[in-house]
Design a protein around this motif. Sequence first.
Motif, PDB file in Angstrom:
ATOM      1  N   PHE A   1       0.857  -1.003   0.052  1.00 14.32           N
ATOM      2  CA  PHE A   1       0.060  -0.182  -0.074  1.00 14.32           C
ATOM      3  C   PHE A   1       1.105   1.345  -0.016  1.00 14.32           C
ATOM      4  O   PHE A   1       0.554   2.263  -0.787  1.00 14.32           O
ATOM      5  N   VAL A   2       1.771   1.146   0.769  1.00 17.31           N
ATOM      6  CA  VAL A   2       3.037   2.324   0.825  1.00 17.31           C
ATOM      7  C   VAL A   2       4.236   1.838   0.720  1.00 17.31           C
ATOM      8  O   VAL A   2       4.473   0.574   1.162  1.00 17.31           O
ATOM      9  N   GLN A   3       5.271   2.618   0.535  1.00 15.05           N
ATOM     10  CA  GLN A   3       6.718   2.253   0.575  1.00 15.05           C
ATOM     11  C   GLN A   3       7.008   2.013   2.084  1.00 15.05           C
ATOM     12  O   GLN A   3       6.408   2.477   2.833  1.00 15.05           O
ATOM     13  N   ARG A   4       8.036   1.214   2.160  1.00 18.64           N
ATOM     14  CA  ARG A   4       8.503   0.926   3.618  1.00 18.64           C
ATOM     15  C   ARG A   4       8.903   2.266   4.433  1.00 18.64           C
ATOM     16  O   ARG A   4       8.442   2.305   5.577  1.00 18.64           O
ATOM     17  N   GLU A   5       9.502   3.151   3.758  1.00 12.51           N
ATOM     18  CA  GLU A   5       9.999   4.371   4.241  1.00 12.51           C
ATOM     19  C   GLU A   5       8.764   5.288   4.644  1.00 12.51           C
ATOM     20  O   GLU A   5       8.781   5.987   5.676  1.00 12.51           O
ATOM     21  N   THR A   6       7.989   5.127   3.766  1.00 12.55           N
ATOM     22  CA  THR A   6       6.556   5.887   3.974  1.00 12.55           C
ATOM     23  C   THR A   6       5.895   5.568   5.179  1.00 12.55           C
ATOM     24  O   THR A   6       5.458   6.226   6.129  1.00 12.55           O
ATOM     25  N   TYR A   7       6.137   4.230   5.365  1.00 12.52           N
ATOM     26  CA  TYR A   7       5.176   3.575   6.528  1.00 12.52           C
ATOM     27  C   TYR A   7       5.779   4.027   7.738  1.00 12.52           C
ATOM     28  O   TYR A   7       5.282   4.433   8.626  1.00 12.52           O
ATOM     29  N   ASN A   8       7.260   3.910   7.805  1.00  7.50           N
ATOM     30  CA  ASN A   8       7.956   4.395   8.988  1.00  7.50           C
ATOM     31  C   ASN A   8       7.591   5.875   9.095  1.00  7.50           C
ATOM     32  O   ASN A   8       7.632   6.254  10.421  1.00  7.50           O
ATOM     33  N   GLU A   9       7.480   6.637   8.406  1.00  2.00           N
ATOM     34  CA  GLU A   9       7.153   7.868   8.528  1.00  2.00           C
ATOM     35  C   GLU A   9       5.666   8.204   9.100  1.00  2.00           C
ATOM     36  O   GLU A   9       5.586   9.026  10.004  1.00  2.00           O
ATOM     37  N   LEU A  10       4.793   7.130   8.424  1.00  3.10           N
ATOM     38  CA  LEU A  10       3.468   7.287   9.021  1.00  3.10           C
ATOM     39  C   LEU A  10       3.164   7.288  10.439  1.00  3.10           C
ATOM     40  O   LEU A  10       2.490   7.903  11.122  1.00  3.10           O
ATOM     41  N   PHE A  11       3.998   5.946  10.786  1.00  4.94           N
ATOM     42  CA  PHE A  11       3.622   5.725  12.215  1.00  4.94           C
ATOM     43  C   PHE A  11       4.308   6.762  13.208  1.00  4.94           C
ATOM     44  O   PHE A  11       3.840   6.722  14.448  1.00  4.94           O
ATOM     45  N   THR A  12       5.250   7.163  12.679  1.00  5.60           N
ATOM     46  CA  THR A  12       5.988   8.032  13.530  1.00  5.60           C
ATOM     47  C   THR A  12       5.267   9.456  13.700  1.00  5.60           C
ATOM     48  O   THR A  12       5.097   9.959  14.793  1.00  5.60           O
ATOM     49  N   MET A  13       4.952  10.027  12.569  1.00  9.62           N
ATOM     50  CA  MET A  13       4.009  11.105  12.914  1.00  9.62           C
ATOM     51  C   MET A  13       2.632  10.905  13.469  1.00  9.62           C
ATOM     52  O   MET A  13       1.991  11.784  14.225  1.00  9.62           O
ATOM     53  N   HIS A  14       2.225   9.581  13.203  1.00  8.07           N
ATOM     54  CA  HIS A  14       0.893   9.392  14.058  1.00  8.07           C
ATOM     55  C   HIS A  14       1.105   9.462  15.390  1.00  8.07           C
ATOM     56  O   HIS A  14       0.412  10.263  16.166  1.00  8.07           O
ATOM     57  N   ALA A  15       1.999   8.838  16.098  1.00  6.86           N
ATOM     58  CA  ALA A  15       2.355   8.954  17.517  1.00  6.86           C
ATOM     59  C   ALA A  15       2.894   9.952  18.049  1.00  6.86           C
ATOM     60  O   ALA A  15       2.281  10.546  19.033  1.00  6.86           O
ATOM     61  N   THR A  16       3.595  10.859  17.304  1.00  5.52           N
ATOM     62  CA  THR A  16       4.078  12.089  17.625  1.00  5.52           C
ATOM     63  C   THR A  16       2.602  13.327  17.705  1.00  5.52           C
ATOM     64  O   THR A  16       2.452  13.899  18.686  1.00  5.52           O
ATOM     65  N   ILE A  17       1.861  13.043  16.462  1.00  6.88           N
ATOM     66  CA  ILE A  17       0.533  13.948  16.820  1.00  6.88           C
ATOM     67  C   ILE A  17      -0.398  13.406  17.849  1.00  6.88           C
ATOM     68  O   ILE A  17      -0.810  14.424  18.717  1.00  6.88           O
ATOM     69  N   MET A  18      -0.501  12.186  17.982  1.00 11.48           N
ATOM     70  CA  MET A  18      -1.469  11.875  19.180  1.00 11.48           C
ATOM     71  C   MET A  18      -1.054  12.177  20.648  1.00 11.48           C
ATOM     72  O   MET A  18      -1.869  12.347  21.151  1.00 11.48           O
ATOM     73  N   ILE A  19       0.279  12.083  20.967  1.00 11.81           N
ATOM     74  CA  ILE A  19       0.768  12.342  22.164  1.00 11.81           C
ATOM     75  C   ILE A  19       0.890  13.611  22.341  1.00 11.81           C
ATOM     76  O   ILE A  19       0.313  14.414  23.351  1.00 11.81           O
ATOM     77  N   PHE A  20       1.645  14.520  21.399  1.00 13.95           N
ATOM     78  CA  PHE A  20       2.165  15.979  21.716  1.00 13.95           C
ATOM     79  C   PHE A  20       0.926  16.959  21.253  1.00 13.95           C
ATOM     80  O   PHE A  20       0.871  17.893  21.817  1.00 13.95           O
ATOM     81  N   LEU A  21       0.052  16.615  20.204  1.00 10.33           N
ATOM     82  CA  LEU A  21      -0.788  17.481  19.819  1.00 10.33           C
ATOM     83  C   LEU A  21      -2.377  16.981  20.111  1.00 10.33           C
ATOM     84  O   LEU A  21      -3.266  18.110  19.684  1.00 10.33           O
ATOM     85  N   TRP A  22      -2.633  16.020  20.731  1.00 12.70           N
ATOM     86  CA  TRP A  22      -4.011  15.650  20.927  1.00 12.70           C
ATOM     87  C   TRP A  22      -4.371  15.391  22.537  1.00 12.70           C
ATOM     88  O   TRP A  22      -4.743  16.363  23.174  1.00 12.70           O
ATOM     89  N   ILE A  23      -3.555  14.327  22.894  1.00 15.68           N
ATOM     90  CA  ILE A  23      -4.168  13.991  24.145  1.00 15.68           C
ATOM     91  C   ILE A  23      -3.395  14.972  25.334  1.00 15.68           C
ATOM     92  O   ILE A  23      -4.397  15.546  26.145  1.00 15.68           O
ATOM     93  N   ILE A  24      -2.267  15.460  25.231  1.00 17.36           N
ATOM     94  CA  ILE A  24      -1.729  16.057  26.263  1.00 17.36           C
ATOM     95  C   ILE A  24      -2.454  17.510  26.314  1.00 17.36           C
ATOM     96  O   ILE A  24      -2.933  18.162  27.079  1.00 17.36           O
ATOM     97  N   PRO A  25      -2.287  18.171  25.029  1.00 19.69           N
ATOM     98  CA  PRO A  25      -2.800  19.536  24.973  1.00 19.69           C
ATOM     99  C   PRO A  25      -4.312  19.736  25.250  1.00 19.69           C
ATOM    100  O   PRO A  25      -5.009  20.599  25.838  1.00 19.69           O
ATOM    101  N   THR A  26      -4.960  18.437  25.082  1.00 25.47           N
ATOM    102  CA  THR A  26      -6.470  18.440  25.199  1.00 25.47           C
ATOM    103  C   THR A  26      -6.824  18.325  26.832  1.00 25.47           C
ATOM    104  O   THR A  26      -7.818  19.188  27.201  1.00 25.47           O
ATOM    105  N   LEU A  27      -6.095  17.597  27.403  1.00 27.21           N
ATOM    106  CA  LEU A  27      -6.428  17.079  28.870  1.00 27.21           C
ATOM    107  C   LEU A  27      -5.822  18.420  29.880  1.00 27.21           C
ATOM    108  O   LEU A  27      -6.597  18.757  30.474  1.00 27.21           O
ATOM    109  N   THR A  28      -4.827  18.672  29.354  1.00 28.28           N
ATOM    110  CA  THR A  28      -4.196  19.929  30.455  1.00 28.28           C
ATOM    111  C   THR A  28      -4.661  20.950  29.981  1.00 28.28           C
ATOM    112  O   THR A  28      -5.150  22.018  30.655  1.00 28.28           O
ATOM    113  N   GLY A  29      -4.425  21.690  28.636  1.00 28.41           N
ATOM    114  CA  GLY A  29      -4.363  22.975  28.094  1.00 28.41           C
ATOM    115  C   GLY A  29      -6.242  23.061  28.029  1.00 28.41           C
ATOM    116  O   GLY A  29      -6.727  23.991  28.323  1.00 28.41           O
ATOM    117  N   GLY A  30      -6.837  22.110  27.284  1.00 29.87           N
ATOM    118  CA  GLY A  30      -8.240  22.033  27.121  1.00 29.87           C
ATOM    119  C   GLY A  30      -9.082  22.042  28.275  1.00 29.87           C
ATOM    120  O   GLY A  30      -9.705  23.239  29.094  1.00 29.87           O
TER     121      GLY A  30
END
Length: 554
Positions: free
Chosen positions: A63-92
């Motif tokens: 479906f995607v290249q191996r390198e793209t796969y690595n980029e996708l799960f890296t950014m998925h985790a980064t966004i979910m932790i640093f831009l979704w859960i932490i800012p929602t619960l503490t900041g929101g």
Amino acid sequence: MTEAQAPHLEEVEVTPWREYFSFSTDHKVIGIQYLVTSFVFYLIGGLLAELVRTELATPASDFVQRETYNELFTMHATIMIFLWIIPTLTGGFGNFLVPLMIGARDMAFPKLNAIAFWIIPPTSILLLCSFFVGPAAAGWTSYPPLSLMTNKAGEAIWILGVILLGTSSIMAGLNFLVTILKMRIPSMTLNDMPLFCWAMLATSALQLVATPVLSGAMVLLGFDLLVGTNFFNPAGGGDPIVYQHMFWFYSHPAVYIMILPAFGLISEILPVHARKPIFGYQAIAYSSIAISFLGLIVWAHHMFTSGTPDWLRMFFMIATMVIAVPTGIKVFSWVATVWGGKLNLCSAMLFGMAFVSMFVVGGLSGVMVASVPFDIHVHDTYFVVAHLHYVLFGGSVFGIYAGLYHWFPKMTGRMLNEFWGKVHFAMTFVGFNICFLPMHVLGLQGMNRRIAEYDPKFAALNVVCTIGSYILATSTIPFVVNAVWSWLAGPRANSNPWKGLTLEWTVPSPPPVENFEEDPVLAIGPYDYGTPKALDFVAATLAPAPALAADSLE
């Protein structure tokens, strides 16, 4: 919780929509800015997760290249932790609720509060723009030497982004500590505070102690990447294990930064909808502090396979298991609170009860991976992925949804549609468990995480996981439609639609700019349900829904 206030029958001024795009210093506006912004990134991070799961639907990398796969799960985790859960619960939720719950008119440092939020949008855009140069691809842990060998520009942007988001988090933590300790109304002692404020107190202490260590690790990693130093690069004599120690000194407590505020939300929601006093108020409050402290001394349990000496493994294994004690105190207190209660099974309560059950599953698997022999067996397998998501999605995200359904009327002055709320809950609960429960089995069978290709014997369970992820993704549609429609044209909410006893329910929905017309005075405890004072208090706050000064967001 206060002396009965006169019903608010006058017009309530609605915050103009333009205010939410401004450099406002009103803690309520900033709280909603956090909530909306982070939810947008939740959708983006969720889209990346769907791409990852689609790739994993088949054993081959087709479906995607191996390198793209690595980029996708890296950014998925980064966004979910640093831009979704932490800012929602503490900041929101923290920004919107803490000043209201302690009787303050705003945060201690309103401008610092606004700066902490406005660091996030440009940093988020910067992280997303890294897709144009090839984003970081070394996972959200960014271990060297791998992180020094992949996309250099993307990794540099990732490091800068984490430093900036950490700076925002430190600012917010400092602000909450000062606000809670110094701005409570005089009649409110620490033992009179709502439990969400206790949770924010413990979370803020963690942010102040642990986050600077992560920032230090990022600075040194950036030097290795861009200047050619060798702090962590083994090729030049550096020690990558030191990076792991610094990274996990923050990143394990980060789990508690993500879950403690959710604990606080659940401690507020369950007694209201069970119509019972919270069981073990002080035990829940002090257990938050205990978790905060213990969370700082267990980081190396992520490093059992990194050459950690045996005696040190034993210390971190025991210390990690000890955290189950204060956590268990909370769980037993919540169950005892709900037990025998007159339950109102609205959407907020359903998400709250699901939070408890899903977090217990994640907590029990956490005790398992805290054990050295078991952790070595399942290290870097899908068992860890399952454990992580039962804690952070089954815990934090279910807690976020419970909080959104509970306080949406207070934030907007409108009620959410309960039918679509329950549809949202059912799809989320079913999709979540179909997606993540089979991952325990995959991990025990030996399927490694962070791989785009795998043995075909794992294919059937991966198809099940992918179907579950699609149901989970679809579940956000009824919530988004419900939230937008209800905010624009939903039934109006009175000051206290759930008959709560904490201070935020004494002011109109939505609250006015400076929250309180006059300083409130405590007259009842926050969880004194079933007492004559509670009946009087609720009766005094059950004014008809106030007219809105503007019948739209305009």
